[in-house]
Enzyme design. Sequence first.
Site, PDB file in Angstrom:
ATOM      1  N   GLY A   1      -5.377  10.938  14.066  1.00 34.09           N
ATOM      2  CA  GLY A   1      -6.042  10.967  12.978  1.00 34.09           C
ATOM      3  C   GLY A   1      -5.742   9.858  11.956  1.00 34.09           C
ATOM      4  O   GLY A   1      -6.771   9.355  11.204  1.00 34.09           O
TER       5      GLY A   1
ATOM      6  N   ALA B   1      -2.765  13.424  12.412  1.00 35.25           N
ATOM      7  CA  ALA B   1      -2.707  14.749  11.877  1.00 35.25           C
ATOM      8  C   ALA B   1      -1.335  15.448  11.909  1.00 35.25           C
ATOM      9  O   ALA B   1      -0.670  14.922  12.847  1.00 35.25           O
ATOM     10  CB  ALA B   1      -3.728  15.444  12.316  1.00 35.25           C
TER      11      ALA B   1
ATOM     12  N   GLU C   1      -8.186   7.563  13.179  1.00 36.80           N
ATOM     13  CA  GLU C   1      -9.557   7.928  12.795  1.00 36.80           C
ATOM     14  C   GLU C   1      -9.721   7.469  11.357  1.00 36.80           C
ATOM     15  O   GLU C   1     -10.880   7.217  10.970  1.00 36.80           O
ATOM     16  CB  GLU C   1      -9.697   9.324  13.238  1.00 36.80           C
ATOM     17  CG  GLU C   1      -9.835   9.467  14.847  1.00 36.80           C
ATOM     18  CD  GLU C   1      -9.694  11.066  15.031  1.00 36.80           C
ATOM     19  OE1 GLU C   1      -8.721  11.699  14.521  1.00 36.80           O
ATOM     20  OE2 GLU C   1     -10.776  11.691  15.850  1.00 36.80           O
TER      21      GLU C   1
ATOM     22  N   GLU D   1      -3.786  12.093  21.324  1.00 38.52           N
ATOM     23  CA  GLU D   1      -4.085  13.644  21.342  1.00 38.52           C
ATOM     24  C   GLU D   1      -3.782  14.189  22.710  1.00 38.52           C
ATOM     25  O   GLU D   1      -3.401  15.188  23.083  1.00 38.52           O
ATOM     26  CB  GLU D   1      -5.475  13.732  20.756  1.00 38.52           C
ATOM     27  CG  GLU D   1      -5.559  13.674  19.281  1.00 38.52           C
ATOM     28  CD  GLU D   1      -5.978  12.098  18.712  1.00 38.52           C
ATOM     29  OE1 GLU D   1      -5.774  11.331  19.743  1.00 38.52           O
ATOM     30  OE2 GLU D   1      -6.521  11.804  17.968  1.00 38.52           O
TER      31      GLU D   1
HETATM   32  N1  DAK Z   1       2.936  15.178  12.833  1.00 43.49           N
HETATM   33  C1  DAK Z   1       4.028  15.666  12.288  1.00 43.49           C
HETATM   34  N2  DAK Z   1       5.035  14.948  12.106  1.00 43.49           N
HETATM   35  C2  DAK Z   1       5.257  13.801  12.756  1.00 43.49           C
HETATM   36  C3  DAK Z   1       3.979  13.122  13.238  1.00 43.49           C
HETATM   37  C4  DAK Z   1       2.720  13.891  13.463  1.00 43.49           C
HETATM   38  N3  DAK Z   1       1.720  13.475  13.839  1.00 43.49           N
HETATM   39  N4  DAK Z   1       4.248  11.940  13.602  1.00 43.49           N
HETATM   40  C5  DAK Z   1       5.715  11.824  13.472  1.00 43.49           C
HETATM   41  N5  DAK Z   1       6.234  12.838  12.711  1.00 43.49           N
HETATM   42  C6  DAK Z   1       7.545  13.386  12.332  1.00 43.49           C
HETATM   43  C7  DAK Z   1       8.391  13.405  13.346  1.00 43.49           C
HETATM   44  O1  DAK Z   1       8.469  15.115  13.706  1.00 43.49           O
HETATM   45  C8  DAK Z   1       9.620  13.151  12.815  1.00 43.49           C
HETATM   46  O2  DAK Z   1      10.151  14.186  11.976  1.00 43.49           O
HETATM   47  P1  DAK Z   1      11.637  14.931  11.777  1.00 43.49           P
HETATM   48  O3  DAK Z   1      11.923  15.255  13.271  1.00 43.49           O
HETATM   49  O4  DAK Z   1      12.381  13.715  11.546  1.00 43.49           O
HETATM   50  O5  DAK Z   1      11.467  15.867  10.732  1.00 43.49           O
HETATM   51  C9  DAK Z   1       9.705  11.924  12.016  1.00 43.49           C
HETATM   52  O6  DAK Z   1       7.858  11.893  11.731  1.00 43.49           O
HETATM   53  C10 DAK Z   1       9.807  10.494  12.624  1.00 43.49           C
HETATM   54  O7  DAK Z   1       9.205  10.581  13.735  1.00 43.49           O
HETATM   55  P2  DAK Z   1      10.081  10.261  15.173  1.00 43.49           P
HETATM   56  O8  DAK Z   1      11.414  10.651  15.291  1.00 43.49           O
HETATM   57  O9  DAK Z   1       9.352  10.680  16.320  1.00 43.49           O
HETATM   58  O10 DAK Z   1       9.670   8.769  15.026  1.00 43.49           O
HETATM   59  P3  DAK Z   1       9.717   7.668  16.470  1.00 43.49           P
HETATM   60  O11 DAK Z   1       9.839   6.465  15.739  1.00 43.49           O
HETATM   61  O12 DAK Z   1      10.720   7.931  17.226  1.00 43.49           O
HETATM   62  O13 DAK Z   1       8.334   7.783  17.093  1.00 43.49           O
HETATM   63  C11 DAK Z   1       5.927   8.066  17.022  1.00 43.49           C
HETATM   64  C12 DAK Z   1       7.371   7.678  16.380  1.00 43.49           C
HETATM   65  C13 DAK Z   1       4.845   7.517  16.368  1.00 43.49           C
HETATM   66  C14 DAK Z   1       5.891   7.337  18.507  1.00 43.49           C
HETATM   67  C15 DAK Z   1       6.292   9.533  17.187  1.00 43.49           C
HETATM   68  O14 DAK Z   1       6.693  10.174  15.976  1.00 43.49           O
HETATM   69  C16 DAK Z   1       5.088  10.279  17.702  1.00 43.49           C
HETATM   70  O15 DAK Z   1       4.292  10.280  18.969  1.00 43.49           O
HETATM   71  N6  DAK Z   1       4.268  11.099  16.678  1.00 43.49           N
HETATM   72  C17 DAK Z   1       3.100  11.708  16.951  1.00 43.49           C
HETATM   73  C18 DAK Z   1       1.752  10.894  17.236  1.00 43.49           C
HETATM   74  C19 DAK Z   1       0.620  11.757  17.501  1.00 43.49           C
HETATM   75  O16 DAK Z   1       0.610  12.612  18.709  1.00 43.49           O
HETATM   76  N7  DAK Z   1      -0.470  11.539  16.866  1.00 43.49           N
HETATM   77  C20 DAK Z   1      -1.661  12.526  16.936  1.00 43.49           C
HETATM   78  C21 DAK Z   1      -1.559  13.797  16.427  1.00 43.49           C
HETATM   79  S1  DAK Z   1      -2.913  14.644  16.644  1.00 43.49           S
HETATM   80  C22 DAK Z   1      -9.344  17.373  12.938  1.00 43.49           C
HETATM   81  C23 DAK Z   1      -9.340  16.133  12.862  1.00 43.49           C
HETATM   82  C24 DAK Z   1      -8.442  15.178  13.534  1.00 43.49           C
HETATM   83  C25 DAK Z   1      -7.165  15.508  14.128  1.00 43.49           C
HETATM   84  C26 DAK Z   1      -7.156  16.905  14.180  1.00 43.49           C
HETATM   85  C27 DAK Z   1      -7.929  17.936  13.713  1.00 43.49           C
HETATM   86  N8  DAK Z   1     -10.225  18.359  12.798  1.00 43.49           N
HETATM   87  C28 DAK Z   1     -11.336  17.504  12.084  1.00 43.49           C
HETATM   88  C29 DAK Z   1     -10.065  19.765  12.829  1.00 43.49           C
HETATM   89  C30 DAK Z   1      -6.255  14.689  14.454  1.00 43.49           C
HETATM   90  C31 DAK Z   1      -5.246  15.045  15.280  1.00 43.49           C
HETATM   91  C32 DAK Z   1      -4.043  14.027  15.572  1.00 43.49           C
HETATM   92  O17 DAK Z   1      -3.878  13.181  14.873  1.00 43.49           O
END
Ligand code: DAK
Length: 257
Positions: free
Chosen positions: A108, A65, A111, A131
């Site tokens: 997400g 997400a 998921e 998460e």
């Molecule tokens: N959200 C927003 N931006 C993201 C992102 C994300 N999840 N993942 C990557 N990006 C963006 C980065 O901010 C960066 O943007 P800029 O800085 O260039 O503007 C760009 O994508 C490239 O990312 P990186 O520079 O970080 O790329 P790397 O290759 O160095 O790293 C990575 C790749 C995948 C390891 C890293 O980007 C990362 O750790 N990303 C976050 C992964 C994460 O934590 N995912 C879980 C998110 S929480 C719900 C249901 C479901 C959910 C929520 C609510 N309800 C029913 C209410 C789900 C929650 C989640 O998924």
Amino acid sequence: MSYTTIETEVHGRVGLIRLNRPKALNALNREVMTELTDALDEYDSNSNIGAIVITGNEKAFAAGADIKEMAEASSVEMLQRDHISIWDRIRSVKKPIVAAVSGWCLGGGNELAMICDMVVASESAKFGQPEINLGVIPGAGGTQRLTRAVGKAIAMEMVLNNRTLSAEEAYQFGLVNRVVPLESYLDEAIQLAAEMAARAPVAIRLGKEAVNHAFESFLSNGIADERRAFYFLFSTEDQKEGMQAFIEKRKPDWKGK
Ligand code: DAK
């Protein structure tokens, strides 16, 4: 319909949806989720489409997400955004959905892959529920579907300690159906979807429902539902055609009736 954060293409009887926010690694913001569910609804109600493929790009299926969109949100704001009804809409799609996954498949994104019916992964796919790094837990069925797919031990490691699975591990643990070379993962997913799209539509729909019951209900309820669906199929023309075609050693001509 035209979209800005996804792309759609039709391949024979397969409807393809490509998540298209490459700069954000296909992070699932509200616009993506709305467009995705609109496209799924459109394919689900189109009788020329028999199965659906959801994909991203080689680097990311989806990295979760959109963290930037929810970072400052309160509990009540999250509740009001009504994510749950969006995920429920995906869950209620009647046609089979294949996820074609390459690169990051996180949070997400994982998921979303798990809510699909099958997953074809490229060798470079990486699966995780990170998460916990953000101080939260999966919120769209992740803890439930993941545990049923990979078992308690691996699910605990993924949810509590951010263990990431390689494509090969995901295959070994039962999270994905097959792992194929990067060059062919999308073609393989479309081919798999095309095979299902050519099959008896009513039986495909009820088969999907019945398998999903195994995830979502107790065994006895699931078996009772399966039996009802099985008997019901004997009132369809497709059942008669399918069995007759077998006896006559020819290919069946499915009518979806
Ligand atoms: N959200 C927003 N931006 C993201 C992102 C994300 N999840 N993942 C990557 N990006 C963006 C980065 O901010 C960066 O943007 P800029 O800085 O260039 O503007 C760009 O994508 C490239 O990312 P990186 O520079 O970080 O790329 P790397 O290759 O160095 O790293 C990575 C790749 C995948 C390891 C890293 O980007 C990362 O750790 N990303 C976050 C992964 C994460 O934590 N995912 C879980 C998110 S929480 C719900 C249901 C479901 C959910 C929520 C609510 N309800 C029913 C209410 C789900 C929650 C989640 O998924």
